[in-house]
Design an enzyme around this catalytic site. Sequence first.
Site, PDB file in Angstrom:
ATOM      1  N   TYR A  33      66.525  88.903  98.322  1.00 39.91           N
ATOM      2  CA  TYR A  33      66.309  90.172  97.607  1.00 39.91           C
ATOM      3  C   TYR A  33      66.851  90.087  96.197  1.00 39.91           C
ATOM      4  O   TYR A  33      67.558  89.137  95.844  1.00 39.91           O
ATOM      5  CB  TYR A  33      66.970  91.329  98.372  1.00 39.91           C
ATOM      6  CG  TYR A  33      68.480  91.366  98.242  1.00 39.91           C
ATOM      7  CD1 TYR A  33      69.282  90.455  98.923  1.00 39.91           C
ATOM      8  CD2 TYR A  33      69.113  92.295  97.410  1.00 39.91           C
ATOM      9  CE1 TYR A  33      70.672  90.475  98.785  1.00 39.91           C
ATOM     10  CE2 TYR A  33      70.492  92.332  97.267  1.00 39.91           C
ATOM     11  CZ  TYR A  33      71.269  91.422  97.952  1.00 39.91           C
ATOM     12  OH  TYR A  33      72.635  91.437  97.806  1.00 39.91           O
ATOM     13  N   ARG A  52      65.705  83.951  89.514  1.00 41.34           N
ATOM     14  CA  ARG A  52      66.616  83.726  90.652  1.00 41.34           C
ATOM     15  C   ARG A  52      65.907  84.002  91.981  1.00 41.34           C
ATOM     16  O   ARG A  52      66.140  83.303  92.974  1.00 41.34           O
ATOM     17  CB  ARG A  52      67.862  84.612  90.508  1.00 41.34           C
ATOM     18  CG  ARG A  52      68.912  84.306  91.572  1.00 41.34           C
ATOM     19  CD  ARG A  52      70.200  85.051  91.320  1.00 41.34           C
ATOM     20  NE  ARG A  52      70.016  86.486  91.428  1.00 41.34           N
ATOM     21  CZ  ARG A  52      70.914  87.401  91.048  1.00 41.34           C
ATOM     22  NH1 ARG A  52      72.069  87.016  90.543  1.00 41.34           N
ATOM     23  NH2 ARG A  52      70.676  88.687  91.183  1.00 41.34           N
ATOM     24  N   ARG A 101      58.769  87.256 117.734  1.00 40.94           N
ATOM     25  CA  ARG A 101      60.123  86.743 117.522  1.00 40.94           C
ATOM     26  C   ARG A 101      60.283  85.318 118.045  1.00 40.94           C
ATOM     27  O   ARG A 101      60.065  85.038 119.221  1.00 40.94           O
ATOM     28  CB  ARG A 101      61.149  87.661 118.201  1.00 40.94           C
ATOM     29  CG  ARG A 101      62.586  87.285 117.841  1.00 40.94           C
ATOM     30  CD  ARG A 101      63.609  88.211 118.481  1.00 40.94           C
ATOM     31  NE  ARG A 101      64.938  87.803 118.062  1.00 40.94           N
ATOM     32  CZ  ARG A 101      65.621  86.783 118.600  1.00 40.94           C
ATOM     33  NH1 ARG A 101      65.098  86.098 119.595  1.00 40.94           N
ATOM     34  NH2 ARG A 101      66.817  86.462 118.147  1.00 40.94           N
ATOM     35  N   HIS A 103      62.712  81.699 116.589  1.00 42.15           N
ATOM     36  CA  HIS A 103      63.535  81.180 115.497  1.00 42.15           C
ATOM     37  C   HIS A 103      62.729  80.284 114.550  1.00 42.15           C
ATOM     38  O   HIS A 103      62.984  80.246 113.349  1.00 42.15           O
ATOM     39  CB  HIS A 103      64.734  80.394 116.040  1.00 42.15           C
ATOM     40  CG  HIS A 103      65.823  81.280 116.574  1.00 42.15           C
ATOM     41  ND1 HIS A 103      65.651  82.083 117.678  1.00 42.15           N
ATOM     42  CD2 HIS A 103      67.091  81.498 116.145  1.00 42.15           C
ATOM     43  CE1 HIS A 103      66.769  82.751 117.916  1.00 42.15           C
ATOM     44  NE2 HIS A 103      67.665  82.415 116.988  1.00 42.15           N
ATOM     45  N   LYS A 147      70.371  84.463  97.262  1.00 45.24           N
ATOM     46  CA  LYS A 147      70.591  85.909  97.420  1.00 45.24           C
ATOM     47  C   LYS A 147      69.939  86.360  98.730  1.00 45.24           C
ATOM     48  O   LYS A 147      68.888  86.998  98.758  1.00 45.24           O
ATOM     49  CB  LYS A 147      70.061  86.686  96.203  1.00 45.24           C
ATOM     50  CG  LYS A 147      70.725  88.055  96.065  1.00 45.24           C
ATOM     51  CD  LYS A 147      70.658  88.557  94.649  1.00 45.24           C
ATOM     52  CE  LYS A 147      71.128  89.995  94.500  1.00 45.24           C
ATOM     53  NZ  LYS A 147      72.452  90.301  95.006  1.00 45.24           N
ATOM     54  N   GLU A 179      84.103  84.782  94.376  1.00 50.49           N
ATOM     55  CA  GLU A 179      83.476  85.944  93.735  1.00 50.49           C
ATOM     56  C   GLU A 179      83.845  87.186  94.531  1.00 50.49           C
ATOM     57  O   GLU A 179      84.659  87.109  95.456  1.00 50.49           O
ATOM     58  CB  GLU A 179      81.953  85.742  93.660  1.00 50.49           C
ATOM     59  CG  GLU A 179      81.288  85.576  95.005  1.00 50.49           C
ATOM     60  CD  GLU A 179      79.771  85.439  94.924  1.00 50.49           C
ATOM     61  OE1 GLU A 179      79.175  85.846  93.929  1.00 50.49           O
ATOM     62  OE2 GLU A 179      79.197  84.933  95.903  1.00 50.49           O
ATOM     63  N   LEU A 203      77.111  83.398  93.927  1.00 53.13           N
ATOM     64  CA  LEU A 203      75.789  83.764  93.435  1.00 53.13           C
ATOM     65  C   LEU A 203      75.849  83.679  91.914  1.00 53.13           C
ATOM     66  O   LEU A 203      76.796  84.185  91.304  1.00 53.13           O
ATOM     67  CB  LEU A 203      75.445  85.192  93.858  1.00 53.13           C
ATOM     68  CG  LEU A 203      74.051  85.621  93.447  1.00 53.13           C
ATOM     69  CD1 LEU A 203      73.020  85.005  94.372  1.00 53.13           C
ATOM     70  CD2 LEU A 203      73.912  87.127  93.452  1.00 53.13           C
TER      71      LEU A 203
END
Length: 287
Positions: A33, A52, A101, A103, A147, A179, A203
Amino acid sequence: MYPIVWSKGKYLHKDSLMFPLEERGLQFGDGVYEVIRVYRGDMYLLDEHIDRLYRSLESIRITLNFTPEEVKGALKNIVERNKVDEDAFIYLQVTRGSAARDHLFPENVEPNIYAYVKRKKRPIELLEKGVKAITLKDERWDNCYIKSLNLLPNVLAKQLAADRGAFEAILHRDNVVTEGSSSNIFLVKDDVIYTHPESKYILSGCVRSRVIHFANELGINVREEPFHVSDIEKADEMFLTSSTSEIMAIVQVNDMTIGEGKPGEITRRLQKEYEKDAAIVQEEVSR
Ligand code: PDD
């Protein structure tokens, strides 16, 4: 939230956007995101955020069927179509898609992408006074440069900070400050700014990069070098950066007062540069 959202090439009303229960972001956090700041209808650091996004996507092997230019165009369109003329942010999310669903990566499934705009005022009072932070062990995985939607350790850290009356948790690995739970962290000592170098443990913040640029312009020495938790008590100033918090002084860490307990000289100079760069004028007038 503004009513018009964008998803997979379509402009829709926010209430009509639906995803199935078997959605990889919902079930696996299998996506990435961006949060992009909007000042009076203008997106700030848009190119940096979109660059990014594509780096994050590549790292987790998602191929988006929209070009960066198309995504940027869509974001501009939702700002325009919603007639956004005040301070806001855009939330943009991409997941591996909707599939039964499993993996394993699904085959022939297109990624889900959506973006919405939400009003958000600048945190003026906190910017003027500074905030408190706590230190906490960094319990995240080793790929924090992505991210990722997997924010559970960040959420828990931020909540613990709030439970202790603080705004942010300063995370550390083996006592090296990495961070914040949702920000980058800087320390100022003897007129030199220190921050963790770009690596897989942080990040690469868009505001972080901009701050380094401002400091260079102002002739302030920046060292992208790790510092330790034990350096905090000797700090002259500390601050955090993010798209929603801008450049925010940290004036207390655990029980220690940083500097004079108010935003320091270098932090304030950088805040001024930020306001000029983001063309933020209206709050300055009303202050
Ligand atoms: N977070 N580090 C982490 C872990 C973050 O989540 C963020 C931003 C940053 C700062 O990045 P930038 O300067 O590009 O905003 C650093 C956003 C704001 C969020 O998750 O809401």
